[in-house]
Design a protein around this motif. Sequence first.
Motif, short mmCIF file in Angstrom:
data_model
loop_
_atom_site.label_atom_id
_atom_site.label_comp_id
_atom_site.label_asym_id
_atom_site.label_seq_id
_atom_site.Cartn_x
_atom_site.Cartn_y
_atom_site.Cartn_z
N GLU A 174 0.81 -1.22 0.00
CA GLU A 174 0.00 0.00 0.00
C GLU A 174 0.84 1.28 0.00
O GLU A 174 0.30 2.37 -0.21
N LEU A 175 2.13 1.17 0.24
CA LEU A 175 2.99 2.36 0.34
C LEU A 175 3.58 2.75 -1.01
O LEU A 175 3.84 1.88 -1.86
N PRO A 176 3.82 4.04 -1.24
CA PRO A 176 4.54 4.47 -2.45
C PRO A 176 5.98 3.98 -2.38
O PRO A 176 6.50 3.73 -1.28
N PRO A 177 6.66 3.81 -3.52
CA PRO A 177 8.01 3.21 -3.55
C PRO A 177 9.01 3.86 -2.59
O PRO A 177 9.77 3.14 -1.92
N HIS A 178 9.04 5.19 -2.50
CA HIS A 178 10.06 5.82 -1.64
C HIS A 178 9.83 5.50 -0.16
O HIS A 178 10.78 5.37 0.61
N GLN A 179 8.55 5.34 0.23
CA GLN A 179 8.29 4.98 1.62
C GLN A 179 8.46 3.49 1.86
O GLN A 179 8.77 3.07 2.98
N GLN A 180 8.26 2.67 0.85
CA GLN A 180 8.55 1.25 0.97
C GLN A 180 9.99 1.04 1.40
O GLN A 180 10.28 0.28 2.33
N ASP A 181 10.90 1.75 0.71
CA ASP A 181 12.33 1.59 1.03
C ASP A 181 12.65 2.12 2.42
O ASP A 181 13.48 1.54 3.13
N MET A 182 12.02 3.20 2.82
CA MET A 182 12.27 3.75 4.15
C MET A 182 11.80 2.77 5.23
O MET A 182 12.47 2.59 6.26
N VAL A 183 10.64 2.15 5.01
CA VAL A 183 10.11 1.18 5.97
C VAL A 183 11.01 -0.05 6.04
O VAL A 183 11.33 -0.55 7.11
N LEU A 184 11.43 -0.53 4.88
CA LEU A 184 12.33 -1.70 4.84
C LEU A 184 13.64 -1.40 5.57
O LEU A 184 14.17 -2.25 6.30
N PHE A 185 14.15 -0.19 5.38
CA PHE A 185 15.41 0.18 6.03
C PHE A 185 15.22 0.28 7.54
O PHE A 185 16.08 -0.16 8.31
N ALA A 186 14.09 0.85 7.97
CA ALA A 186 13.81 0.96 9.40
C ALA A 186 13.67 -0.42 10.04
O ALA A 186 14.17 -0.68 11.14
N LEU A 187 13.00 -1.34 9.35
CA LEU A 187 12.80 -2.69 9.87
C LEU A 187 14.08 -3.51 9.83
O LEU A 187 14.20 -4.51 10.55
N SER A 188 15.04 -3.09 9.02
CA SER A 188 16.32 -3.81 8.92
C SER A 188 17.34 -3.30 9.91
O SER A 188 18.29 -4.02 10.23
N THR A 189 17.18 -2.07 10.37
CA THR A 189 18.20 -1.45 11.23
C THR A 189 17.69 -1.08 12.61
O THR A 189 18.49 -0.92 13.54
N GLY A 190 16.38 -0.90 12.76
CA GLY A 190 15.83 -0.48 14.04
C GLY A 190 16.03 1.00 14.33
O GLY A 190 15.80 1.44 15.46
N LEU A 191 16.42 1.78 13.33
CA LEU A 191 16.68 3.20 13.55
C LEU A 191 15.39 3.98 13.75
O LEU A 191 14.34 3.63 13.21
N ARG A 192 15.50 5.05 14.51
CA ARG A 192 14.37 5.95 14.73
C ARG A 192 14.06 6.73 13.45
O ARG A 192 14.90 6.85 12.55
N GLN A 193 12.85 7.30 13.42
CA GLN A 193 12.40 8.01 12.22
C GLN A 193 13.38 9.11 11.80
O GLN A 193 13.76 9.19 10.63
N SER A 194 13.81 9.94 12.74
CA SER A 194 14.69 11.04 12.40
C SER A 194 16.02 10.55 11.83
O SER A 194 16.58 11.16 10.92
N ASN A 195 16.53 9.42 12.37
CA ASN A 195 17.79 8.89 11.88
C ASN A 195 17.68 8.32 10.48
O ASN A 195 18.64 8.37 9.71
#
Length: 348
Positions: A170-191
């Motif tokens: 359901e996410l646009p491509p640029h947010q898909q990658d941001m979500v995948l990166f967050a789930l892979s690293t555990g980084l906070r939103q700002s980071n």
Amino acid sequence: MSLKKRGNTWYIDFVAPSGERVRCSAGTTDKTQAQELHDKLKAESWRVDKLGEKPAYTWDDAAYKFLMETTHKATHKDDKSRLRWIQPYLTGKVLRDIDREMISRIGEIKAKQSSPATANRILALIRSIIRRAALEWEWIEKVPRIRLYKEAKRRVRWLTPEQVKTLLVELPPHQQDMVLFALSTGLRQSNVVQLEWSQVDMNRRVAWIHPDQAKARKAILVPLNSVAMGVLTRQVGKHPERVFTYHGKPVAWANTKAWTGALKRAGIENFRWHDLRHTWASWLAQQGTPLNVLQELGGWESESMVRRYAHLSQPVLIEHSELAATMLNGTNMAQLEEKKVSDNSLTF
């Protein structure tokens, strides 16, 4: 003139016997009340100069000094916002006149407006400032006892892999990658949003968060797994400095209408962007990652923050609990069980 009106509020302006000019808000629209405060401050300034008494520092003095001394804090912006809310209730108040009852009333107002948890943030800030005024600056003799509200422990909100797949669609491509990166690293939103190429070494498969970017003000080394590396590879060449972009410009915020709309279409409720970090931690805990390793990976300052995920560490807990069985198997427990069965059979 010692009293001046700006808008609807009266302001105090006079020169103390020491030659120091005193200017502050009276915090009232009533001229009589403003005059009373003016007279009180002027009398106190005379006693300080002539009799050697301690100056009657106000809440405004303490709040300003606190902000100047805590610019390094990760919560500095939050503190400024909370102090703006507190200001109408304590502006112009002499520190030694601020007692427990006055502070409790402020807490009650905030608790009714929002929640006990939010009121606690306000009360904790007031307590911190007054403690500094007493223990470090020696402006006042004692600190009023400030009691915080009891807060219910919140459950950790996380998604299953199946829910994540539904959300990604359901996410646009640029947010898909941001979500995948967050789930892979555990980084906070700002980071994630503010990540720069200067913080990434794709050859060594690591990224890093500088101390001034981390909530705990400690540098975080971020190992990059295969999914994170795939995300970064797709971003190469899109921007000279920032990793994540949208239409060629750096992403400013992740919690957008596109994000909330995707959650709604995916049927996911009560979920924030920060819960991606909880999801990452929960997944690692479920796979047996030791809590001390999880703490290091997530950049948490205290162990108590990681204990929230302890109940999810079922595989490693079972593994460790089996150690007791190993010890028991080294005794004659097996023979005892056999004898018990044999004895029972004699009764039939």
